[in-house]
Motif scaffolding. Structure first.
Motif, mmCIF file in Angstrom:
data_model
loop_
_atom_site.group_PDB
_atom_site.id
_atom_site.type_symbol
_atom_site.label_atom_id
_atom_site.label_comp_id
_atom_site.label_asym_id
_atom_site.label_seq_id
_atom_site.Cartn_x
_atom_site.Cartn_y
_atom_site.Cartn_z
ATOM 1 N N GLY C 152 0.827 -1.206 0.000
ATOM 2 C CA GLY C 152 0.000 0.000 0.000
ATOM 3 C C GLY C 152 0.860 1.253 0.000
ATOM 4 N N ALA C 153 1.975 1.206 0.746
ATOM 5 C CA ALA C 153 2.877 2.357 0.786
ATOM 6 C C ALA C 153 3.498 2.556 -0.589
ATOM 7 N N GLU C 154 3.891 1.454 -1.225
ATOM 8 C CA GLU C 154 4.569 1.515 -2.524
ATOM 9 C C GLU C 154 3.617 2.023 -3.611
ATOM 10 N N GLN C 155 2.392 1.498 -3.589
ATOM 11 C CA GLN C 155 1.439 1.830 -4.655
ATOM 12 C C GLN C 155 0.550 3.030 -4.332
ATOM 13 N N ALA C 156 0.850 3.690 -3.217
ATOM 14 C CA ALA C 156 0.059 4.864 -2.810
ATOM 15 C C ALA C 156 -1.421 4.525 -2.645
ATOM 16 N N THR C 157 -1.661 3.352 -2.067
ATOM 17 C CA THR C 157 -3.052 2.932 -1.838
ATOM 18 C C THR C 157 -3.350 2.735 -0.349
ATOM 19 N N LEU C 158 -2.579 3.407 0.500
ATOM 20 C CA LEU C 158 -2.789 3.255 1.941
ATOM 21 C C LEU C 158 -4.149 3.791 2.369
ATOM 22 N N THR C 159 -4.612 3.287 3.516
ATOM 23 C CA THR C 159 -5.729 3.931 4.208
ATOM 24 C C THR C 159 -5.137 4.774 5.331
ATOM 25 N N PHE C 160 -5.557 6.020 5.434
ATOM 26 C CA PHE C 160 -5.130 6.873 6.552
ATOM 27 C C PHE C 160 -6.303 7.066 7.506
ATOM 28 N N MET C 161 -6.020 6.845 8.785
ATOM 29 C CA MET C 161 -7.045 7.071 9.807
ATOM 30 C C MET C 161 -6.639 8.314 10.592
ATOM 31 N N VAL C 162 -7.381 9.386 10.373
ATOM 32 C CA VAL C 162 -6.950 10.697 10.864
ATOM 33 C C VAL C 162 -7.668 11.089 12.151
ATOM 34 N N GLY C 163 -6.895 11.516 13.140
ATOM 35 C CA GLY C 163 -7.461 12.050 14.385
ATOM 36 C C GLY C 163 -7.093 13.515 14.515
ATOM 37 N N GLY C 164 -8.087 14.370 14.542
ATOM 38 C CA GLY C 164 -7.820 15.810 14.640
ATOM 39 C C GLY C 164 -9.108 16.558 14.380
ATOM 40 N N THR C 165 -9.031 17.875 14.304
ATOM 41 C CA THR C 165 -10.249 18.650 14.031
ATOM 42 C C THR C 165 -10.646 18.499 12.563
ATOM 43 N N GLU C 166 -11.859 18.887 12.269
ATOM 44 C CA GLU C 166 -12.352 18.882 10.889
ATOM 45 C C GLU C 166 -11.441 19.740 9.997
ATOM 46 N N ALA C 167 -11.051 20.909 10.524
ATOM 47 C CA ALA C 167 -10.190 21.827 9.759
ATOM 48 C C ALA C 167 -8.836 21.192 9.475
#
Lengths: 322, 322, 322, 322
Positions: C152-167
């Motif tokens: 996924g890292a190589e092919q740019a197909t990762l899933t990112f799970m983001v924690g932070g504000t909407e902005a």
């Protein structure tokens, strides 16, 4: 020749009287033994040493020959054997073989004086069913499984866990004492097996627990002997930590010091846990630790360690193959 | 009245002499005690009874007042307290509070004669880190967690598991003997904690194992006392089955006979298993039974049983609410 | 020289404007990347491919050289690197290294325009603490751990799970899309990590479950492909049974068909389960299956299988070394 | 008369052809149904709706009356019933009742044209033994257990897992399609049961896993719907997380939104896990997660939750009764 017949018949009558008299006071008995394996062979030998007349059967000819050399009478048919004995012991590998053996021995009727004693490890439910079938035919049947392993069988130091009436317990006690040093009356039919299975489940759990605790303590830097002393004088102590420590060098007499040879095999404890698991299922008893222990020993078995002493679980867990 | 004063003062002098004579070489020491909870309060009292001069701190005023009434000096700042003592005990709830407490006590330097002794139950890794920080400042720090619970603290019968050098162990032994009857040298810094965590993990496992085995045996028809006798004279025996049986009516002194009140709480064993689990993770030690035990006690806690003695796991498992 | 100063200041102003413009519409950014391992190296390369200017650091010289060859600027000090970037990614092995790295990068102040994004897998508690420290200094910090592994890292197909504000999520989305194809906003700070740990715990459990079910079905006589089809169209289906079946020959692309090489290593899933176990302990969450899964993978690791894909648990369980 | 004979013989030939034709295309059959409980009653009704002639038996008179009202013929003796049918379904609670039922039905011989189809959930070993006994008498026997529960039985959307020869599978397929929408040929005799048990073991494991993961995620601060979306588009997804989420409010149609009523009861999954555990023991298959799942559902049952949908395990685990 007629004289001989007469005297034989008189002798028989005399013998019968004597046996009846002896059954509470002791004396030489006619004892059947079906199943002359690692355990049964030694147990039968000890009965001979104690002065009893042994009538034996096993599917292995060498096993029979060995007992014959010590004075036992060997039979080709267990049904015939069963007719000639006061007490009949079965020491067989599993439920199915025990069931089939009793079917065969009692198909054509029983000697009503015989007390059948099963010392195999089987399901308590099967005990109750055999007891019903055999008592319906007029004889008696009780369960008396053992603990103590091959050394206990050899040295006549087994523990017998007896399930049956008080009278039956009293009737068999003297004979069992020829093979063991602790004869416990656990309760009614099947309770010998129930006690054995529940005890062995506890043993199975504590052996893994001790292995985890010893391994953890050692990885954290403790000396194994020091930690064993601490645990053995504290709340974590158990038979497995004190008498049978799984870490080499801690308990001199334990299988851990002999490459985990001898002792109580992983195969056998796995079998006992299978039986315990079965009765827990049928009685809806939660046994989370017992069930996990079962799976751990089963895994060891799959990894080729079935014939090793069950304390090898420590050795398996301590591995660090990086 | 003057007579009374004189004789009181003579008595005190006599007491002091006697006490000095009684400890091995020492005598009355200045001892600090930080953390006067259920355990610490009794421990500090026992040090006073043994003739030592106590310097105490707790965030609870009543806890301090209680010790003051027995003769202790109460401090508002632990840093000041620490300057005035030969030995300083900490008996605090968890890693973070212990860490913060030592930070505060040693921020402005230490009395180089003080031996700091942490009797809390914490991560052995934190012990090693505290030992480094404090020895770098010139004082000494060792771990000496306890087992025996509130009754042991009250009756001065605790077990102390000491981690430190041989010399440090010898230096603190006499003082620990005022609070406990078994003082074990487990090894280097952190080994007291390591021994305690591994022992308690074993205890946690065997208590659940005994509960499962007792419950299974009873559901199969065995009498609980009979089965407890069998297991206790056989391979399944452990401290939990013998001294602390979880089935009401089996061990008269066990919490099971007192509605699972008192004893060693489910909350505390869950905490200890959390610490054991943490060090097992960092040392890559497989602890399948320990991890499952942890989850089982955690579940009991979630079910509202955290304040009950941990042997309530039997009561939870035996339920049959159909 | 004054000209140079002027033009530099003009250039800076122009840059700021440009960056502000780009931050919603995209465009070339100055992006820092600390940690150029198996994952980080590919991720940084993908950012270069997308037209961004990369500023990188790693303790491994070859890792840095490789990125330099692709156009990145290599730094000897992360503190300096951090001053020059709009976004700074960290992709590091564990809690301690992440913590130390942020300590170093921010000790002498931060560029207030920088958004720090940690894509390592760490404890959500550490995320919250880092966020507080960094926001107190005036910059921003969010967590964005990934799933998808090296491919996924190589092919740019990762899933990112983001924690932070909407902005913050909106501010980083475009950049994350250069490295992944699914960018999920999980909630506030730490929720990216929480989601990853809980998801991976579920994955760890279901992989063992599938291994047990496949093995059992096969031992009972079922064809593995037939059984996989049944389970995948029924209630037992899961990602592990459908996309990553642990039995060789069932899912063509799964590591099981490549001697369990590549994929998601046993070491990594064991690490994730250690983190999950830690947060379960601190939040008093019962995780019996998660805890057992943790111990099973830890055992595999001890047996020397740490570098193999975690689906090797099937291979381990199917063994029958009699 | 000769004409009549001819036409009778022609009629027979025509009948045979018709039957043969029907066996793939459908047509009215004489079908026996033994066991008209929650599942069986609906299944038999659906066969009537499809135009078949039903011959039924149950120990409950109301259950029989209900089918009689729909046109079925009720029998007092299953042996008689079995003589009159082309297909005979059994849908009974457990091994012992299934065994006894076949004993009774076949004791005095069988109609050699009958195909016996057991749709109960039983031990695959018993399937094999019944198949031998019945084929020895000249009739055929196959296993075809179902999944889909009471709603599936009612709506004729069950999944049938068939164990038998290809020819037998083809012979029964059309009839099964009257009651279900997915008819899978799993393999030889017993393989239907094997597939069902292994699938349900996986389901049991993943439901607990999802419950732990959802609970952990929520305690760490994630919104349950958000986390369910993440997991369902990632590696942790499974049927239980997608179609039957145990957290109220996540999957609208799941029992979680109806106080865990209806659905698949804890009692039934516990029963299936008991059977799975039995075959794992006899095949020496390690099932650590399956065994733990078994104990967890058994514990729920003991806590009085046996009649609730098995997803109530989430509700049990999320408790925080402090």
């Amino acid at each position: 020749m007629s004289l001989r017949i007469v005297s034989q018949s008189m002798l028989n009558a005399w013998n019968q009287t004597l046996i009846r008299g002896m059954s509470t006071q002791g004396g030489s008995k006619n004892i059947g033994f079906v199943g002359l394996g690692n355990m049964g062979g030694h147990m039968a030998s000890n009965l001979i040493k104690a002065g009893h007349k042994l009538h034996v059967f096993d599917i292995s000819k060498p096993a029979c020959d060995s007992l014959k050399a010590k004075g036992a009478t060997v039979y080709a048919k267990t049904a015939e054997l069963a007719q000639n004995v006061d007490f009949l012991f079965t020491m067989l590998p599993n439920n199915d073989i025990v069931d089939a053996s009793y079917e065969e021995m009692t198909a054509n009727g029983v000697n009503k004086n015989t007390i059948f004693i099963d010392s195999s490890t089987i399901d308590p439910t099967l005990v109750k069913s055999l007891q019903k079938r055999i008592s319906a035919k007029g004889a008696r049947f009780i369960d008396a499984p053992v603990s103590g392993g091959v050394p206990g069988a050899e040295q006549a130091t087994l523990t017998f866990m007896v399930g049956g009436t008080e009278a039956e317990y009293n009737a068999v006690k003297a004979v069992l004492e020829c093979m063991g040093k602790r004869i416990t009356h656990c309760g009614d039919y099947g309770m010998g097996q129930a006690a054995k299975l529940a005890n062995n489940m506890m043993l199975a759990i504590s052996m893994i627990g001790v292995s985890e605790a010893m391994n953890l303590a050692m990885r954290l830097g403790l000396n194994p002997k020091t930690f064993a002393e601490i645990i053995n004088s504290s709340t974590g102590r158990c038979w497995a930590s004190e008498m049978y420590n799984p870490v080499p060098g801690v308990t001199p007499t334990a299988p851990a010091n002999n490459s985990y040879k001898g002792g109580f095999s992983t195969d056998l404890i796995t079998k006992d846990l299978g039986l315990a698991s079965g009765v827990a299922t049928s009685s809806n008893t939660p046994i989370p630790m017992g069930a996990l222990a079962h799976q751990i020993y089963r895994t060891l078995k799959s990894q080729g360690l079935g014939s090793k002493d069950f304390s090898i679980v420590y050795d398996f867990m301590k591995n660090e193959k990086y």
